[in-house]
Design a protein around this motif. Structure first.
Motif, mmCIF file in Angstrom:
data_model
loop_
_atom_site.group_PDB
_atom_site.id
_atom_site.type_symbol
_atom_site.label_atom_id
_atom_site.label_comp_id
_atom_site.label_asym_id
_atom_site.label_seq_id
_atom_site.Cartn_x
_atom_site.Cartn_y
_atom_site.Cartn_z
ATOM 1 N N ALA A 71 24.348 30.667 80.412
ATOM 2 C CA ALA A 71 23.320 30.448 79.563
ATOM 3 C C ALA A 71 23.321 31.688 78.707
ATOM 4 C CB ALA A 71 22.126 30.326 80.351
ATOM 5 N N GLU A 72 23.942 32.805 78.883
ATOM 6 C CA GLU A 72 23.695 34.054 77.993
ATOM 7 C C GLU A 72 25.184 34.173 77.254
ATOM 8 O OE1 GLU A 72 21.205 33.972 81.122
ATOM 9 O OE2 GLU A 72 23.024 34.498 81.349
ATOM 10 N N ASP A 73 26.214 33.464 77.519
ATOM 11 C CA ASP A 73 27.204 33.685 76.958
ATOM 12 C C ASP A 73 27.738 33.057 75.589
ATOM 13 O OD1 ASP A 73 30.185 34.392 77.008
ATOM 14 O OD2 ASP A 73 30.923 32.525 78.180
ATOM 15 N N GLY A 74 27.101 33.742 74.570
ATOM 16 C CA GLY A 74 27.356 33.472 73.117
ATOM 17 C C GLY A 74 28.647 33.434 72.622
ATOM 18 N N SER A 75 29.464 34.409 73.335
ATOM 19 C CA SER A 75 30.792 34.598 73.001
ATOM 20 C C SER A 75 31.796 33.337 73.275
ATOM 21 C CB SER A 75 31.524 35.888 73.403
ATOM 22 O OG SER A 75 30.310 37.082 72.697
ATOM 23 N N GLY A 76 31.546 33.235 74.686
ATOM 24 C CA GLY A 76 32.249 32.131 75.129
ATOM 25 C C GLY A 76 31.962 30.984 74.539
ATOM 26 N N ASP A 77 30.822 30.677 74.180
ATOM 27 C CA ASP A 77 30.023 29.217 73.609
ATOM 28 C C ASP A 77 31.077 29.114 72.132
ATOM 29 O OD1 ASP A 77 28.627 28.663 75.607
ATOM 30 O OD2 ASP A 77 26.659 29.579 74.516
ATOM 31 N N LEU A 78 30.940 30.334 71.439
ATOM 32 C CA LEU A 78 31.588 30.589 70.083
ATOM 33 C C LEU A 78 33.258 30.205 70.249
ATOM 34 C CD1 LEU A 78 31.049 32.815 67.193
ATOM 35 C CD2 LEU A 78 33.373 32.561 68.001
ATOM 36 N N LEU A 79 33.658 30.868 71.137
ATOM 37 C CA LEU A 79 35.337 30.373 71.172
ATOM 38 C C LEU A 79 35.701 29.004 71.590
ATOM 39 C CD1 LEU A 79 36.206 33.778 72.932
ATOM 40 C CD2 LEU A 79 36.793 33.342 70.579
ATOM 41 N N GLU A 80 34.852 28.358 72.563
ATOM 42 C CA GLU A 80 35.026 27.142 72.799
ATOM 43 C C GLU A 80 34.635 26.244 71.688
ATOM 44 O OE1 GLU A 80 33.044 23.705 75.860
ATOM 45 O OE2 GLU A 80 32.366 25.621 76.119
ATOM 46 N N ALA A 122 42.817 39.290 74.020
ATOM 47 C CA ALA A 122 41.687 40.147 74.395
ATOM 48 C C ALA A 122 40.861 40.436 73.073
ATOM 49 C CB ALA A 122 41.885 41.200 75.750
ATOM 50 N N MET A 123 39.781 40.306 73.204
ATOM 51 C CA MET A 123 38.769 40.812 72.156
ATOM 52 C C MET A 123 37.438 41.516 72.794
ATOM 53 S SD MET A 123 38.064 37.204 71.014
ATOM 54 C CE MET A 123 39.653 36.579 71.758
ATOM 55 N N PRO A 124 36.919 42.296 71.821
ATOM 56 C CA PRO A 124 35.437 42.653 72.357
ATOM 57 C C PRO A 124 34.612 41.272 72.655
ATOM 58 C CG PRO A 124 36.056 43.997 70.547
ATOM 59 C CD PRO A 124 36.974 42.680 70.767
ATOM 60 N N GLY A 125 33.372 41.540 73.555
ATOM 61 C CA GLY A 125 32.636 40.695 73.927
ATOM 62 C C GLY A 125 31.600 39.896 72.879
ATOM 63 N N SER A 126 31.251 40.582 71.776
ATOM 64 C CA SER A 126 30.231 40.384 70.992
ATOM 65 C C SER A 126 30.632 39.178 70.313
ATOM 66 C CB SER A 126 29.913 41.410 69.814
ATOM 67 O OG SER A 126 30.725 41.498 68.861
ATOM 68 N N PRO A 127 29.577 38.207 69.988
ATOM 69 C CA PRO A 127 29.863 36.805 69.383
ATOM 70 C C PRO A 127 30.728 37.115 67.783
ATOM 71 C CG PRO A 127 27.813 36.801 70.392
ATOM 72 C CD PRO A 127 28.272 38.079 70.250
ATOM 73 N N ARG A 128 30.072 38.268 67.107
ATOM 74 C CA ARG A 128 30.593 38.606 65.750
ATOM 75 C C ARG A 128 32.094 39.146 65.799
ATOM 76 N NH1 ARG A 128 27.617 43.054 62.209
ATOM 77 N NH2 ARG A 128 29.478 44.461 62.443
ATOM 78 N N ALA A 129 32.583 39.812 66.952
ATOM 79 C CA ALA A 129 33.874 40.433 67.050
ATOM 80 C C ALA A 129 34.726 39.118 67.676
ATOM 81 C CB ALA A 129 34.010 41.312 68.336
ATOM 82 N N CYS A 130 34.295 38.234 68.316
ATOM 83 C CA CYS A 130 35.106 36.951 68.503
ATOM 84 C C CYS A 130 35.435 36.092 67.487
ATOM 85 C CB CYS A 130 34.191 36.273 69.837
ATOM 86 S SG CYS A 130 34.212 37.241 71.470
#
Length: 192
Positions: free
Chosen positions: A27-36, A137-145
């Motif tokens: 529910a809080e995984d904005g970075s995973g959502d963005l990459l998906e 592998a990249m940092p965990g922020s949505p902006r970095a992803c």
């Protein structure tokens, strides 16, 4: 370096996404959502998505399972690349690499410098190839992803990107390197 023919088609890859976090769930995984979203919008297939805590062995176990699968050609890992005591993603991944992709971390930090200046030196973005599977592998922020995807991954995971990309490395049966075939006119023209 494999050279790509001008008429190479797009080839969808099977991609897994791993979020490394002690605090986030789906529910809080904005970075995973963005990459998906980015990989599926581009035409690739999401094979699996997981979240594991910042633990060397849990990270390594998840990636090792995917590396052993035939349907996974690339793995995108976000999180755990900083310098805190709990940031262990590079230590988890680098022993798995058959070959490191040093240019990925270098280019990521170059792109990041424009946004965060010298603080980019604290990013330990790493990549490599393990069992013919790409691992980034990249940092965990949505902006970095988003920066990693838009600035590096979208093109390097596309068989049409010239002069070269990683697709032929992970899908050797696909004809992505016509310019490298003996006797091809492209080989003669490029002096390869």
């Amino acid at each position: 370096m494999a050279h790509v023919s001008a008429d190479a088609p797009f080839v969808p890859l099977g991609i897994a996404v791993l979020t490394v976090s002690d605090t986030r769930g789906f529910a809080e995984d904005g970075s995973g959502d963005l990459l998906e979203a980015r990989l599926t919008e581009t035409g690739h297939d999401l094979i699996e998505r997981r979240i594991v805590p910042d633990d060397i062995y849990q990270i390594r176990a998840a990636v090792s399972q995917w590396v052993a699968r035939d349907d996974v050609q690339a793995i995108l890992v976000n999180g755990g690349t900083g310098f805190t005591a709990r940031d262990t993603t590079p230590e988890a991944l680098t022993p798995l690499f058959d070959k490191a992709i040093d240019g990925y971390g270098e280019l990521f930090r170059q792109l990041s410098f424009a946004s965060i200046g010298a603080s980019t030196i604290q990013s330990r973005a790493v990549a490599g190839v393990a069992n013919r599977t790409l691992v980034f592998a990249m940092p965990g922020s949505p902006r970095a992803c988003a920066m990693a995807w838009n600035g590096i991954l979208v093109s390097q995971l596309d068989a049409r990107t010239r002069p070269c990309n990683f697709v032929a490395m992970v899908l050797p049966e696909a004809e992505h390197c016509a310019s490298r075939q003996p006797g091809s006119s492209a080989t003669a023209k490029e002096g390869v």
